[in-house]
Design a protein around this motif. Sequence first.
Motif, PDB file in Angstrom:
ATOM      1  N   PHE A   8      61.095 -24.338  94.155  1.00 41.75           N
ATOM      2  CA  PHE A   8      61.426 -25.729  93.851  1.00 41.75           C
ATOM      3  C   PHE A   8      60.593 -26.184  92.656  1.00 41.75           C
ATOM      4  N   CYS A   9      61.214 -26.903  91.770  1.00 43.43           N
ATOM      5  CA  CYS A   9      60.568 -27.298  90.526  1.00 43.43           C
ATOM      6  C   CYS A   9      60.837 -28.772  90.250  1.00 43.43           C
ATOM      7  N   CYS A  10      59.835 -29.470  89.783  1.00 40.90           N
ATOM      8  CA  CYS A  10      60.006 -30.839  89.299  1.00 40.90           C
ATOM      9  C   CYS A  10      59.506 -30.900  87.865  1.00 40.90           C
ATOM     10  N   ILE A  11      60.331 -31.484  86.992  1.00 39.74           N
ATOM     11  CA  ILE A  11      59.966 -31.626  85.590  1.00 39.74           C
ATOM     12  C   ILE A  11      59.893 -33.102  85.241  1.00 39.74           C
ATOM     13  N   ASP A  12      58.688 -33.545  84.919  1.00 37.08           N
ATOM     14  CA  ASP A  12      58.499 -34.911  84.433  1.00 37.08           C
ATOM     15  C   ASP A  12      58.831 -34.891  82.940  1.00 37.08           C
ATOM     16  N   GLU A  30      56.682 -22.683  96.060  1.00 33.13           N
ATOM     17  CA  GLU A  30      57.482 -21.699  96.780  1.00 33.13           C
ATOM     18  C   GLU A  30      57.927 -22.321  98.101  1.00 33.13           C
ATOM     19  N   LYS A  31      58.565 -21.511  98.945  1.00 30.33           N
ATOM     20  CA  LYS A  31      58.987 -22.008 100.250  1.00 30.33           C
ATOM     21  C   LYS A  31      57.802 -22.471 101.090  1.00 30.33           C
ATOM     22  N   ASP A  32      56.651 -21.875 100.846  1.00 28.45           N
ATOM     23  CA  ASP A  32      55.413 -22.276 101.503  1.00 28.45           C
ATOM     24  C   ASP A  32      54.330 -22.379 100.432  1.00 28.45           C
ATOM     25  N   GLY A  33      53.256 -23.080 100.762  1.00 28.01           N
ATOM     26  CA  GLY A  33      52.144 -23.165  99.831  1.00 28.01           C
ATOM     27  C   GLY A  33      52.151 -24.444  99.016  1.00 28.01           C
ATOM     28  N   PRO A  34      51.098 -24.654  98.242  1.00 34.73           N
ATOM     29  CA  PRO A  34      50.953 -25.892  97.468  1.00 34.73           C
ATOM     30  C   PRO A  34      51.761 -25.842  96.179  1.00 34.73           C
ATOM     31  N   PRO A  35      52.084 -26.997  95.629  1.00 39.77           N
ATOM     32  CA  PRO A  35      52.703 -27.017  94.302  1.00 39.77           C
ATOM     33  C   PRO A  35      51.663 -26.704  93.233  1.00 39.77           C
ATOM     34  N   ALA A  36      52.127 -26.160  92.118  1.00 39.45           N
ATOM     35  CA  ALA A  36      51.216 -25.797  91.033  1.00 39.45           C
ATOM     36  C   ALA A  36      51.870 -26.082  89.697  1.00 39.45           C
ATOM     37  N   THR A 224      43.971 -38.853  96.081  1.00 38.39           N
ATOM     38  CA  THR A 224      45.174 -39.605  96.438  1.00 38.39           C
ATOM     39  C   THR A 224      46.394 -38.696  96.428  1.00 38.39           C
ATOM     40  N   LEU A 225      46.433 -37.777  95.476  1.00 38.59           N
ATOM     41  CA  LEU A 225      47.543 -36.830  95.421  1.00 38.59           C
ATOM     42  C   LEU A 225      47.580 -35.967  96.671  1.00 38.59           C
ATOM     43  N   ASP A 226      46.440 -35.462  97.107  1.00 35.26           N
ATOM     44  CA  ASP A 226      46.423 -34.609  98.296  1.00 35.26           C
ATOM     45  C   ASP A 226      46.823 -35.377  99.553  1.00 35.26           C
ATOM     46  N   THR A 227      46.465 -36.652  99.615  1.00 35.90           N
ATOM     47  CA  THR A 227      46.898 -37.474 100.749  1.00 35.90           C
ATOM     48  C   THR A 227      48.415 -37.579 100.779  1.00 35.90           C
ATOM     49  N   ALA A 228      49.005 -37.789  99.602  1.00 35.60           N
ATOM     50  CA  ALA A 228      50.465 -37.878  99.516  1.00 35.60           C
ATOM     51  C   ALA A 228      51.109 -36.531  99.832  1.00 35.60           C
ATOM     52  N   LEU A 229      50.539 -35.440  99.341  1.00 30.43           N
ATOM     53  CA  LEU A 229      51.076 -34.113  99.634  1.00 30.43           C
ATOM     54  C   LEU A 229      51.032 -33.818 101.130  1.00 30.43           C
ATOM     55  N   ALA A 230      49.957 -34.218 101.776  1.00 32.19           N
ATOM     56  CA  ALA A 230      49.833 -33.986 103.218  1.00 32.19           C
ATOM     57  C   ALA A 230      50.941 -34.705 103.986  1.00 32.19           C
ATOM     58  N   ALA A 231      51.324 -35.896 103.504  1.00 35.41           N
ATOM     59  CA  ALA A 231      52.403 -36.641 104.150  1.00 35.41           C
ATOM     60  C   ALA A 231      53.735 -35.908 104.028  1.00 35.41           C
ATOM     61  N   LEU A 232      53.852 -35.045 103.033  1.00 37.08           N
ATOM     62  CA  LEU A 232      55.059 -34.230 102.850  1.00 37.08           C
ATOM     63  C   LEU A 232      54.889 -32.843 103.468  1.00 37.08           C
ATOM     64  N   ARG A 233      53.823 -32.670 104.248  1.00 34.26           N
ATOM     65  CA  ARG A 233      53.515 -31.406 104.931  1.00 34.26           C
ATOM     66  C   ARG A 233      53.276 -30.283 103.926  1.00 34.26           C
ATOM     67  N   SER A 234      52.649 -30.628 102.833  1.00 34.73           N
ATOM     68  CA  SER A 234      52.312 -29.649 101.811  1.00 34.73           C
ATOM     69  C   SER A 234      50.809 -29.416 101.801  1.00 34.73           C
ATOM     70  N   ASP A 245      49.587 -39.412  85.404  1.00 34.55           N
ATOM     71  CA  ASP A 245      50.736 -39.602  86.272  1.00 34.55           C
ATOM     72  C   ASP A 245      51.869 -38.629  85.971  1.00 34.55           C
ATOM     73  N   HIS A 246      51.902 -37.991  84.793  1.00 35.55           N
ATOM     74  CA  HIS A 246      52.930 -36.990  84.509  1.00 35.55           C
ATOM     75  C   HIS A 246      52.706 -35.754  85.372  1.00 35.55           C
ATOM     76  N   ARG A 247      51.471 -35.274  85.399  1.00 32.01           N
ATOM     77  CA  ARG A 247      51.153 -34.087  86.199  1.00 32.01           C
ATOM     78  C   ARG A 247      51.296 -34.369  87.692  1.00 32.01           C
ATOM     79  N   THR A 248      50.798 -35.501  88.138  1.00 32.57           N
ATOM     80  CA  THR A 248      50.877 -35.789  89.574  1.00 32.57           C
ATOM     81  C   THR A 248      52.314 -36.055  89.998  1.00 32.57           C
ATOM     82  N   ASP A 249      53.108 -36.706  89.142  1.00 33.27           N
ATOM     83  CA  ASP A 249      54.529 -36.895  89.462  1.00 33.27           C
ATOM     84  C   ASP A 249      55.214 -35.550  89.649  1.00 33.27           C
ATOM     85  N   ALA A 250      54.929 -34.601  88.747  1.00 33.61           N
ATOM     86  CA  ALA A 250      55.564 -33.287  88.834  1.00 33.61           C
ATOM     87  C   ALA A 250      55.144 -32.552  90.097  1.00 33.61           C
TER      88      ALA A 250
END
Length: 287
Positions: A8-12, A30-36, A224-234, A245-250
């Motif tokens: 899965f990919c997000c492009i800001d 990937e299907k599992d693991g953190p975004p990078a 703050t980003l990690d708190t939001a990621l945790a809410a998405l089970r990431s 905000d470009h990097r964190t949005d992505a």
Amino acid sequence: MIRRFDRFCCIDWSGATGAFQPGIAVAICEKDGPPALIAPSARHWSREEVSRWLLAQDGMLVGFDFSASLPFADHGAFFPGWPESPADARALWASIDRMAAHEPHLGVSAIVDHAEIARHFRRHGGRTGDRFGRGIGRLRVTERAAQAMGLAPSSSFNLVGAAQVGKASLAGMRLLHRLDGRIPVWPFDPVPASGPLIVEIYTSLAARAAGVARGRSKLRDGETLDTALAALRSPPHAALIDYDDHRTDALLGAAWLRRAASDPLLWHPSALTPSLARTEGWTFGIG
């Protein structure tokens, strides 16, 4: 039955003038693991490099944060009153790319200064076209649906202010024309059984899904980003040297897309008609 994606990919995205764009950020998970984050070959991404990178990917769901089309349903045309107004989204992409063909780096200055098309835009210097419409301007059906969800989408005809998305969307349409026939774009194309697929997303929706309060969707620190990621089970991300905000949005967008892609209702929004799928398109995640 919905397709299962492996990555899965997000492009800001950015519509700013110039070869290299600090406002472009690319993140995958990937299907599992953190975004990078994916690093560009130079200090910043160019729009051309994003295009080349996409063509080298396989099996990936890619979310772009620009509007893939313009309002059509409200007046039965993108540019009502103009005989040359394109008939559907693909014709719109081709027309925009053709009119700006002399501009490097997928620039769009020629579009916003076009004598007829400029009538539909709100531009800098107090220049509001006589066909811009009232209030915040014309919206697509998916943007009206986003409003009903409590979100605050902007009109792609607005080129003024921090919330403007017009130039980025026009540059994005040039990109989609260049990729046409090589990477499908939902909902203009059916979801393929394999290979990459592009969808339009709204990063504020990802922030809302992650529990970020309205008006605070721009995250600029790792905690703050990690708190939001945790809410998405990431899992948490690898710490960055610099945050914007470009990097964190992505990063947040990639994690949200991984979770949202498994929801069959999001692939079949009730208001998405065959006509809209040809003309205005839809923002993935808007019910």
